[in-house]
Design a protein around this motif. Structure first.
Motif, PDB file in Angstrom:
ATOM      1  N   GLY A 156       0.822  -1.208   0.000  1.00  0.00           N
ATOM      2  CA  GLY A 156       0.000   0.000   0.000  1.00  0.00           C
ATOM      3  C   GLY A 156       0.851   1.252   0.000  1.00  0.00           C
ATOM      4  O   GLY A 156       0.571   2.226  -0.734  1.00  0.00           O
ATOM      5  N   LYS A 157       1.903   1.261   0.814  1.00  0.00           N
ATOM      6  CA  LYS A 157       2.808   2.412   0.840  1.00  0.00           C
ATOM      7  C   LYS A 157       3.524   2.576  -0.499  1.00  0.00           C
ATOM      8  O   LYS A 157       3.681   3.701  -1.001  1.00  0.00           O
ATOM      9  N   LEU A 158       3.928   1.452  -1.095  1.00  0.00           N
ATOM     10  CA  LEU A 158       4.610   1.518  -2.394  1.00  0.00           C
ATOM     11  C   LEU A 158       3.702   2.131  -3.456  1.00  0.00           C
ATOM     12  O   LEU A 158       4.139   2.983  -4.248  1.00  0.00           O
ATOM     13  N   LEU A 159       2.448   1.712  -3.491  1.00  0.00           N
ATOM     14  CA  LEU A 159       1.517   2.273  -4.475  1.00  0.00           C
ATOM     15  C   LEU A 159       1.342   3.766  -4.272  1.00  0.00           C
ATOM     16  O   LEU A 159       1.277   4.540  -5.245  1.00  0.00           O
ATOM     17  N   THR A 160       1.285   4.199  -3.026  1.00  0.00           N
ATOM     18  CA  THR A 160       1.156   5.632  -2.729  1.00  0.00           C
ATOM     19  C   THR A 160       2.381   6.394  -3.226  1.00  0.00           C
ATOM     20  O   THR A 160       2.259   7.479  -3.828  1.00  0.00           O
ATOM     21  N   ILE A 161       3.575   5.838  -2.964  1.00  0.00           N
ATOM     22  CA  ILE A 161       4.812   6.494  -3.415  1.00  0.00           C
ATOM     23  C   ILE A 161       4.832   6.611  -4.933  1.00  0.00           C
ATOM     24  O   ILE A 161       5.165   7.672  -5.492  1.00  0.00           O
ATOM     25  N   LEU A 166      -3.445  -9.341  -2.998  1.00  0.00           N
ATOM     26  CA  LEU A 166      -4.723  -9.143  -3.693  1.00  0.00           C
ATOM     27  C   LEU A 166      -5.862  -9.922  -3.043  1.00  0.00           C
ATOM     28  O   LEU A 166      -7.032  -9.572  -3.231  1.00  0.00           O
ATOM     29  N   GLU A 167      -5.549 -10.964  -2.292  1.00  0.00           N
ATOM     30  CA  GLU A 167      -6.603 -11.649  -1.558  1.00  0.00           C
ATOM     31  C   GLU A 167      -7.225 -10.719  -0.516  1.00  0.00           C
ATOM     32  O   GLU A 167      -8.411 -10.817  -0.202  1.00  0.00           O
ATOM     33  N   ILE A 168      -6.441  -9.771   0.000  1.00  0.00           N
ATOM     34  CA  ILE A 168      -6.933  -8.788   0.971  1.00  0.00           C
ATOM     35  C   ILE A 168      -7.435  -7.527   0.267  1.00  0.00           C
ATOM     36  O   ILE A 168      -8.444  -6.945   0.657  1.00  0.00           O
ATOM     37  N   LEU A 194      -1.840  -2.175  -9.400  1.00  0.00           N
ATOM     38  CA  LEU A 194      -0.632  -2.992  -9.455  1.00  0.00           C
ATOM     39  C   LEU A 194      -0.269  -3.351 -10.891  1.00  0.00           C
ATOM     40  O   LEU A 194       0.900  -3.279 -11.299  1.00  0.00           O
ATOM     41  N   LYS A 195      -1.263  -3.727 -11.649  1.00  0.00           N
ATOM     42  CA  LYS A 195      -1.016  -4.122 -13.034  1.00  0.00           C
ATOM     43  C   LYS A 195      -0.403  -2.978 -13.832  1.00  0.00           C
ATOM     44  O   LYS A 195       0.509  -3.175 -14.646  1.00  0.00           O
ATOM     45  N   ILE A 217       7.226  -1.593 -10.756  1.00  0.00           N
ATOM     46  CA  ILE A 217       7.287  -2.694  -9.781  1.00  0.00           C
ATOM     47  C   ILE A 217       7.826  -3.904 -10.524  1.00  0.00           C
ATOM     48  O   ILE A 217       7.298  -4.284 -11.569  1.00  0.00           O
ATOM     49  N   LYS A 218       8.870  -4.513  -9.979  1.00  0.00           N
ATOM     50  CA  LYS A 218       9.516  -5.652 -10.624  1.00  0.00           C
ATOM     51  C   LYS A 218       9.376  -6.878  -9.725  1.00  0.00           C
ATOM     52  O   LYS A 218       9.655  -6.815  -8.519  1.00  0.00           O
ATOM     53  N   LEU A 219       8.925  -7.965 -10.309  1.00  0.00           N
ATOM     54  CA  LEU A 219       8.800  -9.203  -9.553  1.00  0.00           C
ATOM     55  C   LEU A 219       8.904 -10.387 -10.495  1.00  0.00           C
ATOM     56  O   LEU A 219       8.981 -10.231 -11.713  1.00  0.00           O
ATOM     57  N   GLY A 220       8.855 -11.621  -9.926  1.00  0.00           N
ATOM     58  CA  GLY A 220       9.145 -12.811 -10.693  1.00  0.00           C
ATOM     59  C   GLY A 220      10.653 -12.961 -10.823  1.00  0.00           C
ATOM     60  O   GLY A 220      11.414 -12.058 -10.473  1.00  0.00           O
TER      61      GLY A 220
END
Length: 910
Positions: free
Chosen positions: A32-37, A60-62, A70-71, A79-82
Motif C-alpha cells: 500500500g505504501k509503495l503504491l502511494t509512493i 490481492l486476496e486482501i 498494481l497491473k 514494480i519488478k517481480l518474478g
C-alpha cells in the motif's frame, strides 16, 4: 565514469520468525505504501519486490480493488517481480518443484504486466548443479547469488560465470560477501550522512571486486518498506559524486550493463562450476553462512514434502494424463491448486524448518491439502482406467484387482494389496493369487481388519465397480452414497513382472480347505532370496551379503546419538558431549512376516538416553529416559534391496540421532541424487582458516532419495535410499550416515559453538524437539558398477520410494487388455529417468520430461502405446522449440539423445 545502479527492494520472507498472517499484514502495508509512493512521485523509477510473485496472491486476496493499480505499475516496470512464485531452498525440493515454481511465478507476473527474467537467488542456502540449465530453459542468461560460494569468492570478482552440470554457462553476479542483498537498509535523509554511506560502500565493498564500470547498491533488507524520499535523496546526492552517475535502476538494467561491460574480458572472468555448497572462506565473510544443517531441521516436514512431490509427479499427473488420452477430462485446475499449496511450503525458511512453531504447524495443513487433492485425483484416474479393462473372461467368484506401476521400467518387487471382503465371518486360511495367465504366485496374508470405506468417485458406475455391491442411489433414499463396512485383508505377493508405466491384472481366491505355501524367505534370524542374504545377530547387529558379488557388509545398521545445543539452522554439540550407540545394546529379535513373498525381522531395543541438557547447556543431562527403537528389515522374493523401517519413540530433547551404514568401501568421493543430477562430493572436510571462520565446514550433504559410495576400481558400490531424509554424510572409510532427527529448542540458539553468532532470532521452538514416535524408511542397495553412472541404484531406490498400487474392481467387460504398458523405455537398463508426464499447458498434447544424471551421453527410445502424430522439443515454459523425429517404424516411439547431465522436455500429440 562509474554507473551506480541503486535498486530499492525488500527481501520478503513469507513466514519466518512471525507466522504467515502476521507477515501478510505487514505486506499489505508495504505494498500500500509503495503504491502511494509511485502515484505521488513520478521520479521513483522502480521497486524490486523480491523476485517472487506470491506477494501478489497474498496482497490481492486482501485488497482485490488494487489489481489494476498494481497491473499498471508492473506493466510500466515500476514494480519488478518474478520469476519465482516463492524463493525456495534449492536442495530440499525436487527438480520438478523448481520448474513448477518458476512456471507459476512467471505466469502470475506476466498476467499482471511482466516478469523479470533472470535467476534471482539471493538467500538460498547453497545452489544446485543444474540451476544454470533450469534457468536457461526459461530463457534466462543471468543470475545473482550470495551464499554457498566458498573459495569462489577468493578467486573471482563480483562478476563471474557459472557453469552447470551439463555445461550450460550463465553470467553471474555475486553480492559482495560482507553485504549480501542489503548494501544499505536505508539511505540517510541527512545528505552528508548519505554521502558517507555511499563512499564507504564504493571504497570498501563495491569497487575493489568489480571488473565492470557499473556497481549495484541494494537499498532495503528483510521486510523493509520502501523509502518514500529515495528519489529526492538520489537527486541531492548526484552533484556530490561527479565521478559517478547515480541511477535509480532495476536489477535487469544493472545485469545487462555489467554483462555488456565484461563481455570483452572473456576468459578473464572466473567460472564457478557445478554445485555451490561451501561455507565462507573469505576474510570478509561477515554473516555469509551456508547453514547446511537446515537439511535435518524438523525432519517430518521433509518426509511429508517427499510424499506430496511423489504423489503429484509420479501418480496424479501421469495417470490423469493417461486417462485424458483415453478420452477423459484432465483435472488441470485441481492439480494446479495442489501444486500451489505444495509450493507455498517451499520458501527457504519454511521447508528448511527454521521458523517459528506456528509456521510449521500451518505447513502441515498445506501439505495435507496438497496430498488430499493429489491423492484423490490419483485414485479417480486409476479407477477410470481400471473401469476400461476387460475382466469378463476371468474366473467367477475370484476377487479381481489391478496393480499399477508408476515407473517407466518393468519391476518385480513384492506388491502389497488390500483386498475388500464382505463384512461377515469366513473361515479363510489364505489367499491364492494368480496373474492373468492363471499362474499361481508366491503370496502371504499378513493382516485383516474391519473398516468403513467411502467409495468416492465422480462417476457412479466406476464408483460402484469398486464396491462389493452397487451403492443405493439417492433416488432410492440412499444416504451417504458409497459408504460401506468391509473387511480389508492385507496380502503380499511376488509378481512375475509389472510392465513399465502401466498395469497388470490379478485375481485372489480365498482358500479354506488347504494349507498355504510352506516356502519362506526366513530361516531363524536370516532373510534370504536369490540375490541377498541378511543376518541379524543376537545383539541386533546386521550383516548383509550380496550373493552375486560375494561381498559381505558387516554392521550395516548402527544408530548413534549425540547432544545438540543447536537450532533450526545449525548442529552444535555441547562442549562436553556424551554420545551413545546401539552397538552391543541388548536386542529382542522377532519374525513378523514369514512367507514366500516377503520376510521381515524386527529388532527391538530399549535405549536409555539423556532427557536433555544440563542448565548450563555445556553437557547432556545426567537424568535418563527410555526411548524405544525398533527396526524392521524386509526382503521380498525378487527384491534387489533390503527395506528398512525404523520407529523411534523420541522422549528426549536436544540431541541428534543418525544411523551409520558401514560399507567398508574406502572412497574419496560419495555421490547422491540431486535435482536432475547425480552429484559427486568429497568425503573429506577442510575447515576454513581461523581468520576466515564464521561457521564450521561440515561433512553433511543433501540427497533426494539416494546416496552412496563406489569402490576405487569402479566395479561395485553400496547405496542407501532414504525416504524424505535429505541429510547424509559419507566418510573416507566408506561409512554412510543418515540423519534421522535433530531435536532442538530454539529458532536461534543462544550459545552455538559451530557458528559465529548464528542466523536467527532467539525464539524458543519447543515443537522443534520433534517429540513422539518418529518413523523412517530407507532401502539398502548393494550394486555392481558405479552407482553415479549406472541406472541400477536409481531404479532400486525408485522401487522402494514408489511402491505399486492396487485397485480392486468387480468383474466387467471393457476394451483394454489385462496387462498393458502405456509408456516404457526400450532399454530397461538405461540410466535415463522420466521426471514428468502431464498435459501440456494450454494444449492437449502430452508432456514428457526426461533427464540423464550420468557423465556420458545416453540414448533411449520412449515406447508409447499408440502412434505419435507429432512430437516437439519444448522449453521449460512449454513453448515449442523444434520438431523431434518419431523414432519407431510403427510410429509408437520417440528416440531421445541426451548429453551428459542433459534434461529434455518433449510434447507428443496423437
Amino acid at each position: 565514469m562509474i554507473n551506480v545502479h541503486i535498486v530499492p527492494h525488500t527481501h520478503w520472507d513469507r513466514e519466518w520468525y512471525l507466522p504467515y498472517q502476521e507477515f501478510r499484514i505487514r505486506l499489505t502495508r508495504l505494498v500500500g505504501k509503495l503504491l502511494t509512493i509511485l502515484e505521488r512521485d513520478p521520479e521513483y523509477a522502480s521497486f524490486h519486490l523480491d523476485g517472487q510473485s506470491s506477494v501478489l496472491d497474498d496482497y490481492l486476496e486482501i485488497h482485490p480493488e488494487d489489481r489494476e493499480r498494481l497491473k499498471r505499475y508492473i506493466t510500466e516496470g515500476r514494480i519488478k517481480l518474478g520469476p519465482w512464485y516463492v524463493q525456495p531452498d534449492e536442495s530440499l525440493v525436487s527438480g520438478e518443484s523448481l520448474i513448477r515454481n518458476f512456471q507459476l511465478g512467471i505466469r502470475i507476473a506476466e498476467e499482471m504486466g511482466g516478469s523479470q527474467r533472470f535467476g534471482y537467488l539471493p538467500d538460498m542456502f547453497g545452489h544446485i548443479s543444474q540451476m544454470p540449465q533450469i534457468l536457461a530453459g526459461f530463457g534466462m542468461g543471468e543470475t545473482v547469488f550470495w551464499r554457498g560460494l566458498g573459495e569462489v569468492v577468493t578467486q573471482s570478482g563480483t562478476e563471474l560465470k557459472w557453469r552447470g552440470a551439463d555445461g550450460t554457462t550463465l553470467f553471474a553476479y555475486r553480492f559482495p560477501n560482507a553485504l549480501g542483498y542489503n548494501s544499505v537498509f536505508r539511505l540517510h535523509g541527512d545528505i552528508d550522512k548519505a554521502e558517507r554511506q555511499l563512499r564507504e560502500l564504493f571504497e570498501g565493498h563495491l569497487l575493489p571486486p568489480t571488473k565492470a564500470s557499473s556497481v549495484l547498491v541494494m537499498v532495503g533488507v528483510d521486510h523493509m518498506e520502501p523509502q518514500d524520499d529515495l528519489s529526492e535523496i538520489i537527486s541531492k546526492l548526484a552533484p556530490r559524486f561527479p565521478e559517478y552517475k547515480l541511477i535509480h535502476s532495476t536489477m535487469e538494467q544493472f545485469l545487462a550493463a555489467a554483462k555488456a561491460e565484461t563481455d570483452g574480458i572473456g576468459d578473464e572472468l572466473y567460472t564457478a562450476v557445478g554445485e555451490l555448497r561451501d561455507t565462507n572462506r573469505s576474510a570478509d565473510g561477515a554473516i555469509n553462512f551456508l547453514l547446511a544443517n537446515v537439511l535435518s531441521s524438523r525432519m517430518p516436514l521433509k518426509q511429508f514434502n517427499a510424499k506430496v512431490q511423489h504423489e503429484l509427479e509420479r501418480w496424479a499427473e501421469p495417470f490423469s494424463a493417461l486417462w485424458q488420452g483415453m478420452g477423459g477430462a484432465y483435472p488441470g485446475q485441481l492439480l494446479s491448486q495442489s501444486w500451489k499449496y505444495l509450493l507455498q511450503n517451499h520458501p527457504h525458511d519454511s521447508i528448511c524448518g527454521c521458523s517459528r512453531d506456528e509456521v510449521h504447524r500451518q505447513m502441515m495443513t498445506r501439505f495435507e491439502w496438497a496430498q488430499e487433492i493429489a491423492g484423490q485425483l490419483t485414485d479417480e484416474s486409476l479407477r477410470y482406467i481400471a473401469s476400461r479393462i476387460d475382466t469378463s473372461t476371468l474366473p467367477d467368484g475370484a476377487i479381481v484387482f489391478h496393480v499399477f506401476n508408476p515407473l517407466e521400467r518393468g519391476r518385480k518387487d513384492t506388491v502389497t494389496v488390500e483386498l475388500m471382503l464382505p463384512d461377515a465371518d469366513a473361515d479363510i486360511r489364505f489367499f491364492e493369487i494368480r496373474d492373468s495367465e492363471g499362474l499361481v504366485l508366491p503370496s502371504q496374508w499378513v493382516d485383516i481388519r474391519r473398516e468403513l470405506i467411502a467409495g468416492n468417485h465422480p462417476d457412479d458406475g466406476v464408483r460402484d465397480l469398486g464396491l462389493l455391491e452397487a451403492a443405493v442411489p439417492p433416488e432410492e433414499k440412499g444416504i451417504l452414497v458409497g459408504l460401506a463396512f468391509v473387511r480389508k485383508a492385507t496380502v503380499r505377493f511376488a509378481p512375475q513382472e509389472l510392465p513399465g508405466l502401466g498395469y497388470a491384472t490379478f485375481t485372489a481366491t480365498p482358500v479354506r480347505l488347504a494349507s498355504p505355501d510352506a516356502n519362506t524367505l526366513v530361516d531363524g534370524h536370516v532373510l534370504e532370496n536369490d540375490w541377498l542374504r541378511v543376518e541379524v545377530g543376537q545383539d541386533g547387529s546386521v550383516r548383509l551379503l550380496d550373493k552375486i558379488s560375494g561381498r559381505q557388509y558387516d554392521n550395516v545398521l548402527v544408530y548413534e546419538d549425540g547432544g545438540d545445543i543447536g537450532d533450526g539452522y545449525t548442529f552444535s554439540p555441547p562442549l562436553f558431549d556424551e554420545r551413545f550407540s546401539t552397538a552391543g545394546l541388548q536386542a529382542s529379535i522377532s519374525v513378523t512376516e514369514d512367507g514366500p513373498a516377503r520376510g521381515t525381522l524386527r529388532i527391538a531395543q530399549s535405549w536409555q538416553l539423556p532427557v536433555g541438557l544440563e542448565s548450563d547447556r555445556k553437557r547432556r543431562s545426567a537424568a535418563r529416559r527410555e526411548c524405544l527403537l525398533t527396526t524392521e528389515l524386509s526382503l521380498g522374493k525378487h527384491d534387489r534391496w533390503v527395506g528398512v523401517t525404523a520407529r523411534f519413540d523420541n522422549q528426549v530433547g536436544d540431541h541428534r540421532l543418525r544411523v551409520r551404514i558401514a560399507t567398508g568401501i574406502g572412497a574419496e568421493q560419495s555421490w547422491a541424487s540431486s535435482a536432475f543430477d547425480m552429484v559427486r562430493r568429497s568425503t573429506k572436510v577442510a575447515q576454513p582458516s581461523s581468520d576466515r571462520w564464521i561457521e564450521d565446514a561440515v561433512g553433511v550433504h543433501p540427497n533426494q532419495g539416494l546416496a552412496g559410495v563406489t569402490s576405487p576400481c569402479g566395479t561395485y558400490g553400496f547405496a542407501v535410499a532414504p525416504y524424505g531424509l535429505p541429510e547424509y554424510e559419507a566418510t573416507p572409510g566408506g561409512d554412510i550416515l543418515v540423519t534421522l532427527v535433530r531435536s532442538v529448542g530454539y529458532l536461534g540458539s543462544p550459545d552455538l559453538r559451530t557458528i559465529r553468532g548464528g542466523a536467527g532470532p532467539m525464539f524458543e521452538t519447543p515443537e522443534a524437539q520433534c517429540q513422539g514416535e518418529l518413523v523412517y524408511r530407507m532401502a539398502l542397495i548393494p550394486h555392481a558398477g558405479d552407482g553415479a553412472q549406472s541406472g541400477e541404484a536409481w531404479q532400486r531406490s525408485a522401487e522402494h520410494h514408489l511402491p505399486a498400487r492396487a485397485v480392486q474392481m468387480r468383474k466387467h467387460a471393457g476394451t483394454m487388455p489385462l496387462v498393458h504398458s502405456f509408456i516404457s523405455l526400450d532399454t530397461p537398463e538405461s540410466p535415463i529417468v522420466l521426471s514428468a508426464m502431464k498435459r501440456t499447458e494450454g494444449r492437449d498434447g502430452t508432456l514428457l520430461r526426461c533427464f540423464n544424471p550420468t557423465e556420458s551421453e545416453q540414448s533411449a527410445t520412449l515406447r508409447l502405446d499408440r502412434p505419435v502424430k507429432e512430437a516437439y522439443v519444448l522449453d521449460l515454459e512449454e513453448n515449442r522449440k523444434e520438431p523431434i523425429q518419431i523414432g519407431a517404424s510403427d510410429g509408437k516411439g520417440v528416440t531421445l539423445h541426451l548429453g551428459p547431465k542433459g534434461i529434455i522436455t518433449i510434447e507428443t500429440t496423437h
